[in-house]
Design a protein around this motif. Structure first.
Motif, short mmCIF file in Angstrom:
data_model
loop_
_atom_site.label_atom_id
_atom_site.label_comp_id
_atom_site.label_asym_id
_atom_site.label_seq_id
_atom_site.Cartn_x
_atom_site.Cartn_y
_atom_site.Cartn_z
N THR A 88 0.84 -1.34 0.06
CA THR A 88 -0.13 -0.78 0.06
C THR A 88 0.60 0.96 -0.24
OG1 THR A 88 -0.72 0.37 1.97
CG2 THR A 88 -1.79 -0.96 1.50
N ARG A 89 0.75 2.50 -0.81
CA ARG A 89 0.96 4.04 -0.61
C ARG A 89 2.24 3.39 -0.87
NH1 ARG A 89 -1.43 7.23 3.38
NH2 ARG A 89 -3.67 6.07 3.66
N VAL A 90 2.39 2.59 -2.47
CA VAL A 90 3.21 3.10 -3.51
C VAL A 90 3.37 4.51 -4.13
CG1 VAL A 90 3.15 0.25 -3.63
CG2 VAL A 90 2.23 2.39 -4.69
N THR A 91 4.89 4.58 -5.09
CA THR A 91 5.36 5.91 -5.98
C THR A 91 5.15 4.69 -7.22
OG1 THR A 91 7.42 5.34 -5.18
CG2 THR A 91 6.11 7.21 -3.79
N PRO A 92 5.06 6.27 -7.87
CA PRO A 92 6.27 5.07 -9.18
C PRO A 92 6.91 4.59 -8.63
CG PRO A 92 4.95 7.67 -9.56
CD PRO A 92 4.49 7.37 -7.82
N GLU A 93 7.51 5.29 -8.09
CA GLU A 93 8.95 4.35 -8.02
C GLU A 93 9.77 3.01 -7.79
OE1 GLU A 93 9.59 9.13 -8.30
OE2 GLU A 93 8.80 7.70 -6.85
N ILE A 94 8.38 3.03 -6.93
CA ILE A 94 8.20 1.35 -6.79
C ILE A 94 7.46 0.50 -6.98
CG2 ILE A 94 6.62 0.38 -4.52
CD1 ILE A 94 7.36 2.85 -2.13
N VAL A 95 6.70 1.22 -7.70
CA VAL A 95 6.07 0.30 -8.97
C VAL A 95 7.00 -0.14 -10.56
CG1 VAL A 95 4.58 0.24 -10.44
CG2 VAL A 95 3.55 1.48 -8.55
N ALA A 96 8.08 0.85 -10.51
CA ALA A 96 8.89 0.67 -11.49
C ALA A 96 10.00 -0.56 -11.02
CB ALA A 96 9.50 2.00 -11.94
N ALA A 97 10.35 -0.72 -9.68
CA ALA A 97 11.20 -0.97 -8.50
C ALA A 97 10.71 -2.88 -9.27
CB ALA A 97 12.05 -1.25 -7.77
N VAL A 98 9.56 -2.87 -8.66
CA VAL A 98 8.89 -4.06 -8.78
C VAL A 98 8.46 -4.62 -10.00
CG1 VAL A 98 6.93 -5.73 -7.19
CG2 VAL A 98 7.99 -3.63 -6.17
N LYS A 99 8.19 -3.66 -11.09
CA LYS A 99 8.15 -4.93 -11.80
C LYS A 99 8.95 -5.10 -13.04
CE LYS A 99 3.23 -2.75 -13.18
NZ LYS A 99 2.59 -2.09 -14.09
N GLU A 100 10.66 -4.73 -11.99
CA GLU A 100 11.26 -4.65 -12.87
C GLU A 100 11.78 -6.92 -12.58
OE1 GLU A 100 15.11 -2.85 -11.53
OE2 GLU A 100 14.55 -0.97 -12.58
N SER A 101 11.30 -7.01 -11.57
CA SER A 101 11.46 -8.53 -11.19
C SER A 101 9.75 -9.63 -11.56
CB SER A 101 11.35 -9.50 -10.25
OG SER A 101 13.32 -8.69 -9.68
N TYR A 102 9.18 -8.42 -11.22
CA TYR A 102 7.34 -9.17 -11.80
C TYR A 102 6.95 -8.12 -12.29
CZ TYR A 102 9.05 -11.74 -7.70
OH TYR A 102 9.61 -12.09 -6.83
N PRO A 103 6.92 -8.03 -14.08
CA PRO A 103 6.10 -7.22 -14.82
C PRO A 103 4.68 -7.60 -15.10
CG PRO A 103 7.41 -9.21 -15.85
CD PRO A 103 7.86 -9.23 -14.13
N GLN A 104 3.74 -8.89 -13.87
CA GLN A 104 2.36 -8.82 -14.32
C GLN A 104 2.18 -7.96 -12.58
OE1 GLN A 104 5.27 -11.12 -13.01
NE2 GLN A 104 4.78 -12.28 -11.92
N ALA A 105 2.78 -7.60 -11.60
CA ALA A 105 2.90 -6.83 -11.20
C ALA A 105 0.88 -6.02 -11.00
CB ALA A 105 3.52 -5.62 -9.74
N VAL A 106 0.08 -5.88 -10.41
CA VAL A 106 -0.98 -4.87 -10.87
C VAL A 106 -0.70 -3.96 -10.55
CG1 VAL A 106 -3.26 -4.71 -10.97
CG2 VAL A 106 -2.69 -6.71 -11.28
N ALA A 110 -5.75 4.91 -8.49
CA ALA A 110 -6.02 5.58 -7.29
C ALA A 110 -6.16 5.03 -6.23
CB ALA A 110 -7.68 5.62 -7.57
N ALA A 111 -5.91 3.50 -5.53
CA ALA A 111 -5.89 3.11 -4.28
C ALA A 111 -3.83 3.37 -3.83
CB ALA A 111 -6.53 2.43 -4.44
N ARG A 112 -3.14 3.12 -5.30
CA ARG A 112 -1.53 2.97 -4.50
C ARG A 112 -1.44 1.86 -4.07
NH1 ARG A 112 -0.49 8.47 -1.15
NH2 ARG A 112 -3.08 7.73 0.25
N ILE A 113 -1.80 1.54 -4.87
CA ILE A 113 -1.55 -0.08 -3.87
C ILE A 113 -1.32 -0.65 -5.37
CG2 ILE A 113 -2.68 -2.27 -4.29
CD1 ILE A 113 -5.16 -1.19 -2.04
N LEU A 114 -0.46 -1.65 -4.94
CA LEU A 114 0.66 -2.49 -5.96
C LEU A 114 0.75 -4.19 -5.60
CD1 LEU A 114 2.23 -3.19 -8.10
CD2 LEU A 114 4.15 -2.85 -6.52
N ALA A 115 -0.38 -4.99 -6.22
CA ALA A 115 -0.45 -6.28 -5.77
C ALA A 115 0.68 -7.23 -7.27
CB ALA A 115 -2.28 -6.60 -6.11
N VAL A 116 1.05 -8.41 -6.22
CA VAL A 116 1.52 -9.12 -7.72
C VAL A 116 1.22 -10.75 -6.89
CG1 VAL A 116 4.15 -9.97 -8.08
CG2 VAL A 116 3.47 -7.63 -7.24
#
Length: 262
Positions: A88-106, A110-116
């Motif tokens: 929760t409370r993720v930033t665009p930078e956090i999203v980019a870092a996670v998607k490097e290993s998990y591109p399927q991350a959603v 609006a909710a500032r949530i990232l789910a893998v």
């Protein structure tokens, strides 16, 4: 390193122990899987892999204040042990870092949530009404609604029905009355929770938001108003805590379903 997708759920744990008992899995192999219970030490974080077994809900990453690298590392370890990760409370930078290993991350922007990974399907029987006083409260409401969906509970969104135009709320009375629980989200003076609490028979989770002018004190006025409500059946979470409200409401409707089925 990407996670192997091993799910440290109650069913998975039972399966491992059964295999050991039957002799199809060695003790050393089982120990390698179970050695990080109840937690894993990453120096900067101690990950509670046991929480999904203990609480039915895995540990969730609070992204605010963490570096993208820290969040990405935690996500990876949760994927190894639980096959899923929620931040929760993720930033665009956090999203980019996670998607490097998990591109399927959603990313639920609006909710500032990232789910893998894989989350339980939303149950169609019963729902939680997520209600906001104003449009400015929607970011907190989306955090609550998306969290409910990822936990397997169905949210019904009812936005911008504050007490300044009470007819808008009363027009949704039937939907509110049939809910298993209601999350009432409001800033300003926080009156919405009292009004909702006075017209529904289910539990109400009140969420004060930091929306408002100077004397709202960044949500403190709404918090105090909700805590002082004369309506029955209201529980209050912290300011802007849509996630906490969702978990509480999910536990309410889940318990209701268990009692009904029994």
């Amino acid at each position: 390193m990407k996670g192997s997708g091993k799910i440290m759920s109650e069913n998975h744990l039972r399966k491992i122990l059964t295999e050991v008992a039957q002799g199809s899995r060695g003790v050393d192999d089982a120990f390698k899987i179970l050695r990080d219970l109840p937690y894993e030490d990453l120096d900067f974080a101690r990950l509670d892999h046991h929480r999904s077994i203990r609480k039915g809900i895995p540990e969730v990453i609070y992204g605010q204040g963490k570096t993208p690298e820290q969040v990405a590392a935690i996500v990876d370890r949760f994927m190894v042990h639980d096959g899923r990760a929620l931040a929760t409370r993720v930033t665009p930078e956090i999203v980019a870092a996670v998607k490097e290993s998990y591109p399927q991350a959603v990313h639920y922007e609006a909710a500032r949530i990232l789910a893998v990974g894989e989350f339980p399907p939303v149950q169609s029987d019963g729902y939680v009404a997520v209600v906001t006083a104003g449009t400015s409260d929607i970011p907190v409401a989306e955090e609550a609604a998306v969290t409910l969906e990822l936990l397997g509970s169905k949210p019904v969104r009812i936005y911008d029905v504050g007490v300044a135009g009470l007819h808008r709320l009363l027009d949704k009375r039937e939907v509110l009355s049939n809910a298993g629980a209601v999350i009432a989200i409001a800033g300003m003076e926080g009156a919405l929770a009292s009004v909702v609490g006075g017209i529904v028979g289910c539990p109400v989770v009140a969420v004060p938001t930091s929306v408002g002018y100077g004397t709202s004190f960044n949500g403190l006025a709404a918090l105090l108003s909700m805590l002082n409500s004369c309506a029955l059946g209201i529980a209050v979470v912290n300011i802007d805590n849509g996630f906490g409200a969702a978990v509480y409401a999910h536990m309410i409707v889940k318990q209701k379903g268990t009692l009904i089925s029994e």
